[in-house]
Design a protein around this motif. Structure first.
Motif, mmCIF file in Angstrom:
data_model
loop_
_atom_site.group_PDB
_atom_site.id
_atom_site.type_symbol
_atom_site.label_atom_id
_atom_site.label_comp_id
_atom_site.label_asym_id
_atom_site.label_seq_id
_atom_site.Cartn_x
_atom_site.Cartn_y
_atom_site.Cartn_z
ATOM 1 N N TRP A 67 47.381 60.303 56.220
ATOM 2 C CA TRP A 67 47.931 58.992 55.911
ATOM 3 C C TRP A 67 46.892 57.895 56.115
ATOM 4 O O TRP A 67 46.744 56.989 55.284
ATOM 5 N N ASN A 68 46.172 57.970 57.216
ATOM 6 C CA ASN A 68 45.232 56.896 57.528
ATOM 7 C C ASN A 68 43.970 56.963 56.686
ATOM 8 O O ASN A 68 43.355 55.927 56.433
ATOM 9 N N ILE A 69 43.581 58.153 56.251
ATOM 10 C CA ILE A 69 42.461 58.236 55.311
ATOM 11 C C ILE A 69 42.840 57.552 53.996
ATOM 12 O O ILE A 69 42.048 56.815 53.397
ATOM 13 N N ALA A 70 44.080 57.781 53.569
ATOM 14 C CA ALA A 70 44.550 57.113 52.350
ATOM 15 C C ALA A 70 44.579 55.598 52.542
ATOM 16 O O ALA A 70 44.168 54.830 51.663
ATOM 17 N N SER A 71 45.062 55.170 53.724
ATOM 18 C CA SER A 71 45.091 53.740 54.011
ATOM 19 C C SER A 71 43.686 53.155 54.060
ATOM 20 O O SER A 71 43.440 52.053 53.557
ATOM 21 N N LEU A 72 42.762 53.913 54.649
ATOM 22 C CA LEU A 72 41.377 53.461 54.733
ATOM 23 C C LEU A 72 40.754 53.326 53.350
ATOM 24 O O LEU A 72 39.950 52.415 53.118
ATOM 25 N N ALA A 73 41.098 54.233 52.464
ATOM 26 C CA ALA A 73 40.583 54.134 51.099
ATOM 27 C C ALA A 73 41.040 52.836 50.450
ATOM 28 O O ALA A 73 40.263 52.155 49.766
ATOM 29 N N VAL A 74 42.304 52.478 50.694
ATOM 30 C CA VAL A 74 42.830 51.219 50.162
ATOM 31 C C VAL A 74 42.110 50.034 50.803
ATOM 32 O O VAL A 74 41.696 49.084 50.114
ATOM 33 N N MET A 75 41.962 50.081 52.131
ATOM 34 C CA MET A 75 41.289 48.990 52.839
ATOM 35 C C MET A 75 39.848 48.829 52.375
ATOM 36 O O MET A 75 39.372 47.712 52.151
ATOM 37 N N ALA A 76 39.156 49.964 52.233
ATOM 38 C CA ALA A 76 37.756 49.914 51.793
ATOM 39 C C ALA A 76 37.648 49.353 50.384
ATOM 40 O O ALA A 76 36.759 48.543 50.089
ATOM 41 N N ALA A 77 38.557 49.785 49.517
ATOM 42 C CA ALA A 77 38.537 49.288 48.137
ATOM 43 C C ALA A 77 38.793 47.791 48.094
ATOM 44 O O ALA A 77 38.139 47.052 47.350
ATOM 45 N N CYS A 78 39.745 47.334 48.910
ATOM 46 C CA CYS A 78 40.052 45.895 48.945
ATOM 47 C C CYS A 78 38.892 45.092 49.539
ATOM 48 O O CYS A 78 38.539 44.025 49.026
ATOM 49 N N GLY A 79 38.298 45.615 50.618
ATOM 50 C CA GLY A 79 37.161 44.922 51.220
ATOM 51 C C GLY A 79 35.980 44.839 50.285
ATOM 52 O O GLY A 79 35.339 43.789 50.147
ATOM 53 N N GLY A 132 36.214 45.071 47.050
ATOM 54 C CA GLY A 132 36.623 44.212 45.943
ATOM 55 C C GLY A 132 36.483 42.740 46.259
ATOM 56 O O GLY A 132 36.009 41.952 45.423
ATOM 57 N N LEU A 133 36.885 42.341 47.478
ATOM 58 C CA LEU A 133 36.744 40.944 47.888
ATOM 59 C C LEU A 133 35.301 40.480 47.796
ATOM 60 O O LEU A 133 34.999 39.441 47.203
ATOM 61 N N ASN A 134 34.422 41.264 48.404
ATOM 62 C CA ASN A 134 33.014 40.870 48.427
ATOM 63 C C ASN A 134 32.370 40.978 47.055
ATOM 64 O O ASN A 134 31.512 40.155 46.707
ATOM 65 N N ALA A 135 32.787 41.980 46.276
ATOM 66 C CA ALA A 135 32.210 42.138 44.935
ATOM 67 C C ALA A 135 32.610 40.980 44.025
ATOM 68 O O ALA A 135 31.790 40.483 43.241
ATOM 69 N N ILE A 136 33.862 40.531 44.132
ATOM 70 C CA ILE A 136 34.321 39.403 43.317
ATOM 71 C C ILE A 136 33.520 38.148 43.647
ATOM 72 O O ILE A 136 33.039 37.434 42.750
ATOM 73 N N ILE A 137 33.368 37.889 44.934
ATOM 74 C CA ILE A 137 32.617 36.695 45.342
ATOM 75 C C ILE A 137 31.155 36.832 44.936
ATOM 76 O O ILE A 137 30.537 35.887 44.427
ATOM 77 N N ALA A 138 30.589 38.032 45.164
ATOM 78 C CA ALA A 138 29.176 38.249 44.835
ATOM 79 C C ALA A 138 28.916 38.085 43.344
ATOM 80 O O ALA A 138 27.896 37.518 42.938
ATOM 81 N N ALA A 139 29.843 38.580 42.525
ATOM 82 C CA ALA A 139 29.632 38.565 41.079
ATOM 83 C C ALA A 139 29.897 37.198 40.457
ATOM 84 O O ALA A 139 29.181 36.771 39.545
ATOM 85 N N PHE A 140 30.915 36.481 40.951
ATOM 86 C CA PHE A 140 31.347 35.248 40.284
ATOM 87 C C PHE A 140 30.939 33.964 41.018
ATOM 88 O O PHE A 140 30.938 32.890 40.409
#
Length: 417
Positions: free
Chosen positions: A11-23, A25-33
């Motif tokens: 369960w927590n590996i799945a949650s971590l995958a979501v957290m990592a993707a969101c983290g 994504g946040l930085n990638a959006i700011i970095a790119a735009f």
């Protein structure tokens, strides 16, 4: 590995995958735009926000985890424990959030970043929400409802990420992007309150006793929790005092990706922490030692694979999302962090073992050793080597903290880890 523990890990590996993707994504959006300068000010504000929330919760999240695990079968005491913890967290976080809001300009002056001061104005109210949320998720963790824990933890990050997407859609200024934390944590607070109160109804019984116990335990572990968060943010904050927001942005992008290792370790730790408490309180020291030694071996092997793949794929994968020409040096910062974390990775899931065994004061000393070495090394190396010096200083500080933890566990519990 028991079925319940294995399910919790999955369960927590799945949650971590979501957290990592969101983290990411946040930085990638700011970095790119928005570019590295906005990314730098955003991450400096985020570092201040995380530290303030740790101060605001006063270590009550740790006491909540410990006491909920101990009294999981006593519904009456459990209700008092949770109710008292929420009172303490609310009472402490409100003045901290308020102080941060009115002191935001002083922080901006220290970091030589007016944009960071503006961003802190948005995250200051979110400090209250995050402080209470920490208590609520530790209630779920202490009860070992790991599936629910994974869902609510990952859900918080999804809420913040979606809030960030909405803000970008409306083309807000870079310094206003931090408002996503207030939206996301505010929504999470409402959801967590509904969930936890359905599991553990709140009460006014025996509150005075448990408020005192939370304060007592929290006061002893508070500094360790704050030092632990500070240790992961010191590099960004000290770097911000020496270099431009743009260089901080380059560094923070690479350091954020390396933090994925910490997320993986935390995913195991939230499953292991209640078990550590139970085995220690039941005086099953041989079983506790065996669990730690096996866990170290497994995590070292997993980390070796993850670090190798991550270093090889850093450039080709990240290059798809952003223009790496705008982030020179990010690869080498990431590589330094990754190799350093690999050296101590086996101990990362057990970082809070001393707290779970009832030694918050010793855990504070463990964290203090890492913070002091981190500060000293960053101040020594950043003026000469800039972002590379910050990365090297941080990973050496991790190693110092692990060595001191081994010494403290041996002296206090009598087992060699």
């Amino acid at each position: 590995m028991s079925g319940r523990f294995a399910r919790g890990v999955i369960w927590n590996i799945a949650s971590l995958a979501v957290m990592a993707a969101c983290g990411l994504g946040l930085n990638a959006i700011i970095a790119a735009f928005y570019g590295p300068a906005v990314l730098g000010s955003f991450n400096q504000a985020y570092a201040v926000y995380i530290l303030a929330s740790q101060i605001g919760v006063l270590g009550v999240n740790f006491s909540t985890n410990k006491y909920v695990a101990e009294y999981a079968d006593n519904s009456q005491e459990l209700a008092s424990i949770v109710s008292a913890a929420l009172i303490v967290a609310l009472g402490c976080s409100i003045p901290i959030g308020t102080s941060l809001y009115y002191g935001r300009h002083a922080v901006g002056v220290f970091l030589d970043s007016p944009e960071t001061a503006i961003a802190i104005g948005y995250v200051a109210p979110a400090v209250i929400c995050l402080s209470i949320n920490k208590v609520l998720v530790h209630v779920i963790n202490g009860l070992r409802r790991m599936g629910l824990f994974a869902v609510v933890t990952g859900g918080r990050y999804v809420g913040i990420f979606l809030s960030m997407l909405a803000l970008c859609f409306f083309n807000v200024s870079g310094s206003s992007l931090a408002f996503a934390f207030l939206i996301g944590e505010g929504a999470a607070l409402i959801c967590l309150l509904v969930i936890v109160v359905r599991i553990v109804p709140l009460t006014v019984c025996n509150l005075r006793f448990w408020v005192k116990r939370h304060f007592s335990f929290g006061a002893r572990v508070f500094m360790s929790g704050t030092l632990g968060e500070l240790n992961t943010r010191l590099d960004v904050l000290i770097l911000g005092a020496f270099v431009s927001d743009q260089l901080v942005g380059i560094y923070s992008l690479a350091a954020m990706l390396a933090e994925g290792y910490h997320l993986l370790a935390n995913g195991l730790a939230v499953n292991l922490n209640p078990i550590i408490t139970q085995r220690y309180t039941q005086n099953k020291l041989d079983s506790l030692k065996s669990m730690i030694l096996r866990g170290k071996c497994y995590f070292y092997l997993a980390s070796l694979l993850v670090v190798g793949v991550a270093v090889l794929l850093f450039r080709p994968l990240l290059g798809v999302v952003i223009d790496l020409a705008n982030y020179p040096g990010a690869y080498w910062v990431f590589s330094i962090h990754s190799c350093g974390i690999l050296v101590v990775s086996g101990y990362m899931p057990f970082r809070k073992a001393l707290v779970q065994m009832g030694f918050p004061g010793l855990y504070t000393l463990q964290m203090l050793s890492g913070v002091l070495s981190n500060v000293l090394l960053n101040l020594m190396l950043i003026p000469f080597w800039g972002i590379y010096g910050a990365a090297l200083a941080t990973v050496i500080a991790y190693a110092v903290s692990v060595l001191f933890q081994r010494f403290l566990v041996l002296r206090s519990v009598g087992i060699r880890i």
